[in-house]
Design a protein around this motif. Sequence first.
Motif, PDB file in Angstrom:
ATOM      1  N   ILE A  18     -27.149 -48.375  -1.846  1.00  0.00           N
ATOM      2  CA  ILE A  18     -26.039 -47.590  -1.311  1.00  0.00           C
ATOM      3  C   ILE A  18     -26.404 -46.105  -1.232  1.00  0.00           C
ATOM      4  O   ILE A  18     -25.853 -45.371  -0.406  1.00  0.00           O
ATOM      5  CB  ILE A  18     -24.788 -47.788  -2.190  1.00  0.00           C
ATOM      6  CG1 ILE A  18     -24.311 -49.237  -2.085  1.00  0.00           C
ATOM      7  CG2 ILE A  18     -23.668 -46.840  -1.829  1.00  0.00           C
ATOM      8  CD1 ILE A  18     -23.167 -49.573  -3.025  1.00  0.00           C
ATOM      9  N   ILE A  19     -27.342 -45.649  -2.048  1.00  0.00           N
ATOM     10  CA  ILE A  19     -27.581 -44.215  -2.186  1.00  0.00           C
ATOM     11  C   ILE A  19     -28.167 -43.572  -0.920  1.00  0.00           C
ATOM     12  O   ILE A  19     -27.694 -42.503  -0.503  1.00  0.00           O
ATOM     13  CB  ILE A  19     -28.478 -43.948  -3.399  1.00  0.00           C
ATOM     14  CG1 ILE A  19     -27.742 -44.369  -4.676  1.00  0.00           C
ATOM     15  CG2 ILE A  19     -28.874 -42.479  -3.484  1.00  0.00           C
ATOM     16  CD1 ILE A  19     -28.564 -44.226  -5.927  1.00  0.00           C
ATOM     17  N   PRO A  20     -29.208 -44.147  -0.250  1.00  0.00           N
ATOM     18  CA  PRO A  20     -29.788 -43.447   0.902  1.00  0.00           C
ATOM     19  C   PRO A  20     -28.802 -43.121   2.026  1.00  0.00           C
ATOM     20  O   PRO A  20     -28.776 -41.964   2.490  1.00  0.00           O
ATOM     21  CB  PRO A  20     -30.907 -44.399   1.365  1.00  0.00           C
ATOM     22  CG  PRO A  20     -31.284 -45.146   0.140  1.00  0.00           C
ATOM     23  CD  PRO A  20     -30.017 -45.339  -0.619  1.00  0.00           C
ATOM     24  N   PRO A  21     -27.976 -44.059   2.510  1.00  0.00           N
ATOM     25  CA  PRO A  21     -27.040 -43.655   3.563  1.00  0.00           C
ATOM     26  C   PRO A  21     -26.001 -42.647   3.080  1.00  0.00           C
ATOM     27  O   PRO A  21     -25.562 -41.788   3.860  1.00  0.00           O
ATOM     28  CB  PRO A  21     -26.380 -44.967   3.994  1.00  0.00           C
ATOM     29  CG  PRO A  21     -26.592 -45.913   2.875  1.00  0.00           C
ATOM     30  CD  PRO A  21     -27.870 -45.511   2.241  1.00  0.00           C
ATOM     31  N   ALA A  22     -25.622 -42.733   1.808  1.00  0.00           N
ATOM     32  CA  ALA A  22     -24.634 -41.789   1.282  1.00  0.00           C
ATOM     33  C   ALA A  22     -25.209 -40.377   1.193  1.00  0.00           C
ATOM     34  O   ALA A  22     -24.601 -39.407   1.663  1.00  0.00           O
ATOM     35  CB  ALA A  22     -24.137 -42.251  -0.081  1.00  0.00           C
ATOM     36  N   THR A  23     -26.401 -40.235   0.603  1.00  0.00           N
ATOM     37  CA  THR A  23     -26.993 -38.906   0.470  1.00  0.00           C
ATOM     38  C   THR A  23     -27.436 -38.367   1.833  1.00  0.00           C
ATOM     39  O   THR A  23     -27.340 -37.163   2.085  1.00  0.00           O
ATOM     40  CB  THR A  23     -28.183 -38.942  -0.484  1.00  0.00           C
ATOM     41  OG1 THR A  23     -29.107 -39.967  -0.076  1.00  0.00           O
ATOM     42  CG2 THR A  23     -27.728 -39.236  -1.898  1.00  0.00           C
ATOM     43  N   GLY A  24     -27.912 -39.254   2.708  1.00  0.00           N
ATOM     44  CA  GLY A  24     -28.251 -38.805   4.062  1.00  0.00           C
ATOM     45  C   GLY A  24     -27.033 -38.303   4.818  1.00  0.00           C
ATOM     46  O   GLY A  24     -27.083 -37.273   5.511  1.00  0.00           O
ATOM     47  N   GLY A  25     -25.923 -39.017   4.689  1.00  0.00           N
ATOM     48  CA  GLY A  25     -24.700 -38.576   5.328  1.00  0.00           C
ATOM     49  C   GLY A  25     -24.189 -37.268   4.763  1.00  0.00           C
ATOM     50  O   GLY A  25     -23.708 -36.392   5.500  1.00  0.00           O
ATOM     51  N   LEU A  26     -24.294 -37.095   3.439  1.00  0.00           N
ATOM     52  CA  LEU A  26     -23.894 -35.822   2.834  1.00  0.00           C
ATOM     53  C   LEU A  26     -24.742 -34.672   3.350  1.00  0.00           C
ATOM     54  O   LEU A  26     -24.227 -33.577   3.622  1.00  0.00           O
ATOM     55  CB  LEU A  26     -24.009 -35.921   1.304  1.00  0.00           C
ATOM     56  CG  LEU A  26     -22.953 -36.753   0.592  1.00  0.00           C
ATOM     57  CD1 LEU A  26     -23.333 -36.958  -0.870  1.00  0.00           C
ATOM     58  CD2 LEU A  26     -21.591 -36.080   0.694  1.00  0.00           C
TER      59      LEU A  26
END
Length: 196
Positions: free
Chosen positions: A55-63
């Motif tokens: 879950i972390i890569p799309p979340a941090t990329g979106g941030l």
Amino acid sequence: MASSITSGLQWPELAFAAFAVGVVYTFAIGAVVIGGLVTGPDLPLPARPALTILIIPPATGGLAWLAAHRGAVAAVGYGFAGLLAFTTLIVVCLLPYLRQPSFHMGFWIFALPIAAGSNFAIRWFHGADAPAWRPLTWVVRGAATLSFVALGTATLFHAFRRSRRQGPLSPLRSRPCARRRGSSRRPGSPWWPGPG
């Protein structure tokens, strides 16, 4: 994360450079990890909760993207939201596989995707001007807070159970230099146990 920080420091060139590095290495490392999961043996049981880091890569990329564009969502922001929803659905489907027989400290790996995913979701609701974005924000914030409270409570309970199970140290166990069989300590030493 580096892209988000440099965007906040008003260094847009470094922000886009860090964003590009993150995207490339996310695809490269993600391909290796997913390939190993598909073709390799099963993960050990205690290590399975680590799969929630998907879950972390799309979340941090979106941030990082939202930080670089002053919170404007646009097409790329919708793309990151779709990736986050997809990976979250994958993790939900993997929940029976991630199930553990008892609590252990490895459960704190859940804190990373919860924090990153809820942060991006809240910012996305606001930036996309989603219908009822204020109630949705409070729902996500409340769910994340309850998750952290549950982790903290379970950790304290786990520590209490371990301390009760081990019990207090006996005098013999608490002595740092207790005589062992075959010890060369001489009589008269303060640690010499005496006859018998």
